[in-house]
Design a protein around this motif. Sequence first.
Motif, mmCIF file in Angstrom:
data_model
loop_
_atom_site.group_PDB
_atom_site.id
_atom_site.type_symbol
_atom_site.label_atom_id
_atom_site.label_comp_id
_atom_site.label_asym_id
_atom_site.label_seq_id
_atom_site.Cartn_x
_atom_site.Cartn_y
_atom_site.Cartn_z
ATOM 1 N N GLU A 191 -3.041 -12.298 -7.632
ATOM 2 C CA GLU A 191 -4.049 -12.926 -8.413
ATOM 3 C C GLU A 191 -3.329 -12.873 -10.013
ATOM 4 O OE1 GLU A 191 -8.306 -12.861 -7.027
ATOM 5 O OE2 GLU A 191 -7.282 -11.269 -5.701
ATOM 6 N N THR A 192 -3.222 -11.415 -10.368
ATOM 7 C CA THR A 192 -2.685 -11.258 -11.675
ATOM 8 C C THR A 192 -1.475 -12.183 -12.144
ATOM 9 O OG1 THR A 192 -3.564 -9.017 -11.450
ATOM 10 C CG2 THR A 192 -2.260 -9.360 -12.940
ATOM 11 N N ALA A 193 -0.748 -12.331 -11.261
ATOM 12 C CA ALA A 193 0.445 -13.292 -11.305
ATOM 13 C C ALA A 193 0.142 -14.538 -11.753
ATOM 14 C CB ALA A 193 1.631 -12.775 -10.554
ATOM 15 N N LYS A 194 -0.823 -14.946 -10.829
ATOM 16 C CA LYS A 194 -1.224 -16.444 -11.115
ATOM 17 C C LYS A 194 -2.022 -16.690 -12.251
ATOM 18 C CE LYS A 194 -3.747 -20.005 -8.242
ATOM 19 N NZ LYS A 194 -4.391 -20.066 -7.124
ATOM 20 N N ALA A 195 -3.041 -15.523 -12.642
ATOM 21 C CA ALA A 195 -3.546 -15.555 -14.066
ATOM 22 C C ALA A 195 -2.645 -15.810 -14.975
ATOM 23 C CB ALA A 195 -4.599 -14.828 -14.103
ATOM 24 N N ALA A 196 -1.471 -14.977 -15.096
ATOM 25 C CA ALA A 196 -0.587 -15.048 -16.090
ATOM 26 C C ALA A 196 0.059 -16.317 -16.090
ATOM 27 C CB ALA A 196 0.569 -13.822 -15.810
ATOM 28 N N LYS A 197 0.375 -16.900 -15.104
ATOM 29 C CA LYS A 197 1.252 -18.261 -15.197
ATOM 30 C C LYS A 197 0.367 -19.213 -15.720
ATOM 31 C CE LYS A 197 4.320 -21.240 -13.686
ATOM 32 N NZ LYS A 197 4.493 -21.794 -12.405
ATOM 33 N N LEU A 232 -2.134 -18.675 -18.052
ATOM 34 C CA LEU A 232 -2.564 -18.383 -19.484
ATOM 35 C C LEU A 232 -1.222 -18.633 -20.342
ATOM 36 C CD1 LEU A 232 -4.236 -17.386 -21.560
ATOM 37 C CD2 LEU A 232 -3.836 -15.108 -20.975
ATOM 38 N N PHE A 233 0.001 -18.051 -19.794
ATOM 39 C CA PHE A 233 1.245 -18.071 -20.549
ATOM 40 C C PHE A 233 2.049 -19.207 -20.040
ATOM 41 C CE2 PHE A 233 -0.566 -13.832 -20.674
ATOM 42 C CZ PHE A 233 -0.824 -13.703 -22.018
ATOM 43 N N GLY A 234 2.090 -19.699 -19.029
ATOM 44 C CA GLY A 234 3.095 -20.855 -18.098
ATOM 45 C C GLY A 234 4.133 -19.999 -17.836
ATOM 46 N N ILE A 235 4.140 -18.777 -17.720
ATOM 47 C CA ILE A 235 5.229 -18.108 -16.792
ATOM 48 C C ILE A 235 4.411 -16.773 -16.078
ATOM 49 C CG2 ILE A 235 6.957 -18.398 -18.546
ATOM 50 C CD1 ILE A 235 6.712 -15.896 -19.805
ATOM 51 N N GLU A 236 5.222 -16.691 -14.977
ATOM 52 C CA GLU A 236 4.546 -15.452 -14.209
ATOM 53 C C GLU A 236 5.421 -14.041 -14.870
ATOM 54 O OE1 GLU A 236 5.256 -15.299 -10.185
ATOM 55 O OE2 GLU A 236 3.689 -17.052 -9.744
ATOM 56 N N PRO A 237 4.486 -12.932 -15.002
ATOM 57 C CA PRO A 237 5.337 -11.627 -15.378
ATOM 58 C C PRO A 237 6.415 -11.064 -14.637
ATOM 59 C CG PRO A 237 3.230 -11.118 -14.152
ATOM 60 C CD PRO A 237 3.254 -12.774 -14.286
ATOM 61 N N GLN A 286 -5.857 -11.452 -29.440
ATOM 62 C CA GLN A 286 -5.330 -11.757 -28.249
ATOM 63 C C GLN A 286 -6.055 -10.942 -27.132
ATOM 64 O OE1 GLN A 286 -3.361 -13.859 -26.832
ATOM 65 N NE2 GLN A 286 -1.246 -13.224 -26.929
ATOM 66 N N PHE A 287 -6.360 -9.934 -27.267
ATOM 67 C CA PHE A 287 -7.111 -9.067 -26.317
ATOM 68 C C PHE A 287 -8.339 -9.913 -25.625
ATOM 69 C CE2 PHE A 287 -9.868 -5.440 -24.782
ATOM 70 C CZ PHE A 287 -8.983 -5.026 -23.981
ATOM 71 N N VAL A 288 -9.191 -10.365 -26.545
ATOM 72 C CA VAL A 288 -10.166 -10.883 -26.013
ATOM 73 C C VAL A 288 -9.596 -12.089 -24.850
ATOM 74 C CG1 VAL A 288 -12.067 -12.684 -26.489
ATOM 75 C CG2 VAL A 288 -11.634 -10.592 -28.113
ATOM 76 N N LYS A 289 -8.750 -12.864 -25.410
ATOM 77 C CA LYS A 289 -8.334 -14.232 -24.568
ATOM 78 C C LYS A 289 -7.801 -13.444 -23.381
ATOM 79 C CE LYS A 289 -5.711 -16.697 -26.905
ATOM 80 N NZ LYS A 289 -4.559 -17.440 -27.762
ATOM 81 N N VAL A 290 -6.973 -12.649 -23.436
ATOM 82 C CA VAL A 290 -6.448 -12.066 -22.201
ATOM 83 C C VAL A 290 -7.609 -11.271 -21.308
ATOM 84 C CG1 VAL A 290 -4.700 -10.299 -21.194
ATOM 85 C CG2 VAL A 290 -4.080 -11.486 -23.258
ATOM 86 N N ALA A 344 7.291 -16.554 -23.134
ATOM 87 C CA ALA A 344 6.675 -17.673 -23.164
ATOM 88 C C ALA A 344 6.402 -18.331 -24.738
ATOM 89 C CB ALA A 344 5.351 -17.333 -22.642
ATOM 90 N N ARG A 345 5.840 -19.231 -24.824
ATOM 91 C CA ARG A 345 5.722 -19.817 -25.990
ATOM 92 C C ARG A 345 4.920 -19.020 -27.260
ATOM 93 N NH1 ARG A 345 2.427 -25.391 -26.518
ATOM 94 N NH2 ARG A 345 0.847 -23.924 -26.269
ATOM 95 N N ASN A 346 3.879 -18.460 -26.648
ATOM 96 C CA ASN A 346 3.466 -17.377 -27.822
ATOM 97 C C ASN A 346 3.237 -16.026 -27.368
ATOM 98 O OD1 ASN A 346 2.770 -19.610 -29.358
ATOM 99 N ND2 ASN A 346 1.069 -20.034 -28.014
#
Length: 209
Positions: A52-58, A60-65, A98-102, A74-76
Amino acid sequence: MADFSWNTQSALEKALVPGRHGVAGTQAGVTLEEVSDISLVQVMARRGRAAETAKAAKKLFGIEPPRAPGAAVARNATLIWSGPDQFIVFSARQADGQFVKVSKAFAGIASLSDQSDGRCLIRIGGPHARQALAKFCSLDLDDKAFPLGAAATTSIDHTAMSIWRGADGTDGHAVFNMLVFTSFADSLWHTVLDSSLEYGVQASSAHAA
């Protein structure tokens, strides 16, 4: 009673002297740079929530960790592997935080820690960067063993350090990012500088972009 206010300062405020050091020449063999205004968020998937964490990263960032030592750009942000089911989100410090967003993206599935003011980022490049690093770092940083996007967690002089290879510099040479706790930054800087003097060093500071 006078008001007291906190002022932020670089962990390398005393150690970093911008300019040329060591052997003189037309081109510095090593470029050494402190990168400031960084945002670092440690993300650790909770037990059984790695997928689920990897999916959330994808999302938010467009890529998996990365699932193994490595850095994914990723872009940003850059996602840097820091252990099983955990990674660091590295980016330029943003006004909206960034912390709030993440935090919102990983709420309930991962534990987060804001490391932005606890780490110092030192970037080393130039034609002799590998030779300088070889004096104190046991990792094989050759192109074949440590290509673009490679990352590792290691120790130098008993100091924990994350290192990853970013995009090559404008001079075409490999660039290595070294992330260390701020309390050890001064020591690491002098170690790297002393190891680089015979090649000529250009020292500077820059803001994260």
